[in-house]
Design a protein around this motif. Structure first.
Motif, PDB file in Angstrom:
ATOM      1  N   ASP A 108       0.825  -1.204   0.000  1.00 36.89           N
ATOM      2  CA  ASP A 108       0.000   0.000   0.000  1.00 36.89           C
ATOM      3  C   ASP A 108       0.868   1.267   0.000  1.00 36.89           C
ATOM      4  O   ASP A 108       0.373   2.360  -0.250  1.00 36.89           O
ATOM      5  N   ARG A 109       2.162   1.115   0.242  1.00 34.68           N
ATOM      6  CA  ARG A 109       3.075   2.260   0.271  1.00 34.68           C
ATOM      7  C   ARG A 109       3.867   2.406  -1.022  1.00 34.68           C
ATOM      8  O   ARG A 109       4.790   3.192  -1.108  1.00 34.68           O
ATOM      9  N   ILE A 110       3.478   1.649  -2.060  1.00 34.74           N
ATOM     10  CA  ILE A 110       4.157   1.715  -3.355  1.00 34.74           C
ATOM     11  C   ILE A 110       3.380   2.641  -4.282  1.00 34.74           C
ATOM     12  O   ILE A 110       2.161   2.517  -4.420  1.00 34.74           O
ATOM     13  N   ARG A 111       4.091   3.556  -4.912  1.00 29.58           N
ATOM     14  CA  ARG A 111       3.496   4.487  -5.876  1.00 29.58           C
ATOM     15  C   ARG A 111       4.117   4.227  -7.249  1.00 29.58           C
ATOM     16  O   ARG A 111       5.313   3.975  -7.345  1.00 29.58           O
ATOM     17  N   MET A 112       3.296   4.328  -8.276  1.00 27.53           N
ATOM     18  CA  MET A 112       3.773   4.132  -9.650  1.00 27.53           C
ATOM     19  C   MET A 112       3.629   5.433 -10.420  1.00 27.53           C
ATOM     20  O   MET A 112       2.572   6.077 -10.350  1.00 27.53           O
ATOM     21  N   GLU A 113       4.665   5.807 -11.124  1.00 23.17           N
ATOM     22  CA  GLU A 113       4.646   6.980 -12.003  1.00 23.17           C
ATOM     23  C   GLU A 113       5.182   6.539 -13.354  1.00 23.17           C
ATOM     24  O   GLU A 113       6.383   6.351 -13.507  1.00 23.17           O
ATOM     25  N   SER A 114       4.302   6.337 -14.309  1.00 18.19           N
ATOM     26  CA  SER A 114       4.749   5.828 -15.602  1.00 18.19           C
ATOM     27  C   SER A 114       4.734   6.927 -16.652  1.00 18.19           C
ATOM     28  O   SER A 114       3.707   7.546 -16.897  1.00 18.19           O
ATOM     29  N   PRO A 146      11.040   2.054   9.413  1.00 18.56           N
ATOM     30  CA  PRO A 146      11.023   2.883  10.621  1.00 18.56           C
ATOM     31  C   PRO A 146      10.024   4.040  10.541  1.00 18.56           C
ATOM     32  O   PRO A 146       9.433   4.428  11.540  1.00 18.56           O
ATOM     33  N   THR A 147       9.819   4.574   9.340  1.00 21.44           N
ATOM     34  CA  THR A 147       8.927   5.730   9.185  1.00 21.44           C
ATOM     35  C   THR A 147       7.669   5.410   8.391  1.00 21.44           C
ATOM     36  O   THR A 147       6.851   6.289   8.170  1.00 21.44           O
ATOM     37  N   ARG A 148       7.533   4.136   7.956  1.00 17.33           N
ATOM     38  CA  ARG A 148       6.437   3.736   7.073  1.00 17.33           C
ATOM     39  C   ARG A 148       6.351   4.672   5.863  1.00 17.33           C
ATOM     40  O   ARG A 148       5.295   5.102   5.459  1.00 17.33           O
ATOM     41  N   GLY A 149       7.528   4.956   5.295  1.00 18.03           N
ATOM     42  CA  GLY A 149       7.616   5.827   4.130  1.00 18.03           C
ATOM     43  C   GLY A 149       7.122   5.150   2.870  1.00 18.03           C
ATOM     44  O   GLY A 149       6.572   4.051   2.903  1.00 18.03           O
ATOM     45  N   THR A 150       7.345   5.806   1.751  1.00 17.10           N
ATOM     46  CA  THR A 150       6.843   5.311   0.479  1.00 17.10           C
ATOM     47  C   THR A 150       7.987   4.875  -0.438  1.00 17.10           C
ATOM     48  O   THR A 150       9.127   5.289  -0.284  1.00 17.10           O
ATOM     49  N   VAL A 151       7.620   4.035  -1.394  1.00 21.71           N
ATOM     50  CA  VAL A 151       8.519   3.598  -2.455  1.00 21.71           C
ATOM     51  C   VAL A 151       7.862   4.016  -3.767  1.00 21.71           C
ATOM     52  O   VAL A 151       6.682   3.747  -3.986  1.00 21.71           O
ATOM     53  N   THR A 152       8.618   4.686  -4.610  1.00 22.98           N
ATOM     54  CA  THR A 152       8.081   5.140  -5.890  1.00 22.98           C
ATOM     55  C   THR A 152       8.846   4.475  -7.025  1.00 22.98           C
ATOM     56  O   THR A 152      10.076   4.516  -7.055  1.00 22.98           O
ATOM     57  N   LEU A 153       8.092   3.847  -7.926  1.00 21.70           N
ATOM     58  CA  LEU A 153       8.655   3.291  -9.154  1.00 21.70           C
ATOM     59  C   LEU A 153       8.260   4.229 -10.278  1.00 21.70           C
ATOM     60  O   LEU A 153       7.083   4.573 -10.415  1.00 21.70           O
ATOM     61  N   SER A 154       9.240   4.646 -11.068  1.00 22.36           N
ATOM     62  CA  SER A 154       8.921   5.488 -12.213  1.00 22.36           C
ATOM     63  C   SER A 154       9.609   4.932 -13.455  1.00 22.36           C
ATOM     64  O   SER A 154      10.669   4.306 -13.359  1.00 22.36           O
ATOM     65  N   THR A 155       8.973   5.146 -14.576  1.00 20.14           N
ATOM     66  CA  THR A 155       9.522   4.665 -15.845  1.00 20.14           C
ATOM     67  C   THR A 155       9.526   5.805 -16.860  1.00 20.14           C
ATOM     68  O   THR A 155       8.695   6.708 -16.812  1.00 20.14           O
ATOM     69  N   ARG A 156      10.514   5.744 -17.729  1.00 24.27           N
ATOM     70  CA  ARG A 156      10.583   6.705 -18.840  1.00 24.27           C
ATOM     71  C   ARG A 156      11.416   6.077 -19.940  1.00 24.27           C
ATOM     72  O   ARG A 156      12.178   5.142 -19.698  1.00 24.27           O
ATOM     73  N   LEU A 157      11.264   6.594 -21.122  1.00 19.01           N
ATOM     74  CA  LEU A 157      12.058   6.121 -22.254  1.00 19.01           C
ATOM     75  C   LEU A 157      13.179   7.104 -22.525  1.00 19.01           C
ATOM     76  O   LEU A 157      12.962   8.315 -22.525  1.00 19.01           O
TER      77      LEU A 157
END
Length: 77
Positions: A8-14, A46-57
């Motif tokens: 639930d802490r994963i963000r996607m930016e495509s 420790p902080t319940r932070g976020t993980v962001t996956l981003s993609t680009r060409l």
């Protein structure tokens, strides 16, 4: 990634058309990304932070970036 604890802490930016077809070893790429994302999720515990996956060409490559908001490694590490 939805089967990972903390997904639930994963963000996607495509920045790439999700229907884009590329000749990649899907299973190997999926396993590698899963490991990297799991590590990033662990780093944010420790902080319940976020993980962001981003993609680009780029002109010659698909670029996949994984960023987390964890505290980072101690200077000793």
């Amino acid at each position: 990634t939805s089967s990972l604890p903390g997904s639930d802490r994963i963000r996607m930016e495509s920045g790439v058309d999700l229907n884009l077809k590329m000749p990649v070893p899907r299973v190997a790429l999926g396993q590698a990304l899963r490991g990297i994302v799991k590590n990033a999720l662990d780093a944010t515990l420790p902080t319940r932070g976020t993980v962001t996956l981003s993609t680009r060409l780029s002109p010659d490559f698909l670029v996949i970036e994984v960023k987390d908001t964890g505290p980072g490694m101690d200077e000793d590490v």
